[in-house]
Design a protein around this motif. Sequence first.
Motif, short mmCIF file in Angstrom:
data_model
loop_
_atom_site.label_atom_id
_atom_site.label_comp_id
_atom_site.label_asym_id
_atom_site.label_seq_id
_atom_site.Cartn_x
_atom_site.Cartn_y
_atom_site.Cartn_z
N THR A 247 0.83 -1.05 0.03
CA THR A 247 -0.15 -0.41 0.01
C THR A 247 0.89 1.19 0.10
O THR A 247 0.38 2.35 -0.84
CB THR A 247 -1.36 -0.06 0.74
N ALA A 248 1.99 1.39 0.43
CA ALA A 248 2.71 2.57 0.48
C ALA A 248 3.78 2.77 -0.71
O ALA A 248 3.92 3.72 -1.04
CB ALA A 248 3.88 1.90 1.49
N SER A 249 3.45 1.99 -1.96
CA SER A 249 4.14 2.09 -3.08
C SER A 249 2.51 2.78 -4.25
O SER A 249 2.99 3.29 -4.76
CB SER A 249 3.53 0.60 -4.03
N VAL A 250 1.57 3.32 -4.13
CA VAL A 250 0.44 3.94 -3.79
C VAL A 250 1.31 5.29 -4.53
O VAL A 250 2.06 5.93 -4.01
CB VAL A 250 -0.86 4.62 -3.17
N ASN A 251 0.32 5.82 -5.80
CA ASN A 251 1.55 6.47 -5.91
C ASN A 251 0.30 7.61 -7.67
O ASN A 251 -0.22 6.54 -8.42
CB ASN A 251 2.12 6.70 -7.32
N THR A 252 -0.49 8.68 -7.18
CA THR A 252 -0.99 9.07 -8.05
C THR A 252 -0.26 10.45 -8.96
O THR A 252 -1.46 11.42 -9.73
CB THR A 252 -1.95 9.51 -6.54
N GLY A 253 0.54 10.66 -8.95
CA GLY A 253 1.40 11.40 -9.50
C GLY A 253 1.56 12.69 -8.81
O GLY A 253 2.20 14.13 -9.41
N GLU B 166 1.42 2.39 7.81
CA GLU B 166 1.73 1.99 9.27
C GLU B 166 0.63 0.48 9.65
O GLU B 166 1.91 -0.25 10.23
CB GLU B 166 1.87 3.45 9.78
N LYS B 167 -0.45 0.60 9.68
CA LYS B 167 -0.84 -0.41 10.22
C LYS B 167 -1.38 -1.40 8.80
O LYS B 167 -1.80 -2.33 9.38
CB LYS B 167 -1.74 0.00 10.75
N LYS C 177 -7.52 -2.86 4.36
CA LYS C 177 -7.16 -2.39 5.93
C LYS C 177 -8.14 -3.25 6.61
O LYS C 177 -8.74 -2.86 7.50
CB LYS C 177 -8.26 -0.57 5.80
N GLY C 178 -7.50 -4.67 6.30
CA GLY C 178 -7.69 -5.73 7.49
C GLY C 178 -9.47 -6.24 6.66
O GLY C 178 -10.09 -6.62 8.16
#
Length: 179
Positions: free
Chosen positions: A58-64, A81-82, A110-111
């Motif tokens: 999820t931390a690799s999200v890229n919207t520009g 983080e969670k 998100k779980g």
Amino acid sequence: MSNLNGTYILDTAHTAVGFVARHAMVTKVRGKFDEFDAKVVVDTDNPANTSATATIKTASVNTGNADRDGHVKGEDFFDVEKFPEMTFTATSFDIKDEKAGTVTGDLTIKGTTKPVTLDVEIFGVEEDPFGNTRIGFEAATEINRKDFGIDFQAPLGSGGVLVSDKIKIEIEGSGIKEA
């Protein structure tokens, strides 16, 4: 259809995993994930042996847009983080022919895990110049982000909202067959 059969690993250099959301009810914002992996086992002779799994960082999200990316990574959206990963595990396949089908599976964000069905279009199987057997495909579905606990919202003066509930998920993929 047996030429589709085999185990394929997603080629991240030739695959895009993305999403589309409506922003301020007047435009679309596209995003993608830069880190992911997936494995698909195709057995058209015995579909019960067909499987697919995918993991997205999820931390690799890229919207520009760095500011938007920071917000999307935060607690209002992915809370990276969670919840550092989202996953998909196929539960059933409907292979119509060598060109199309659907894949239903459990998507966890998100779980929260919910079933989704992807419409899949297969473009074929081909040997590339390096001796790799590749399969090319596109897959798409639409989810309600609130179903996955992503419920951030900011109302607009017109009565609309800043971010649409409905999110389109789009995958343009290339898989390399394992030897």
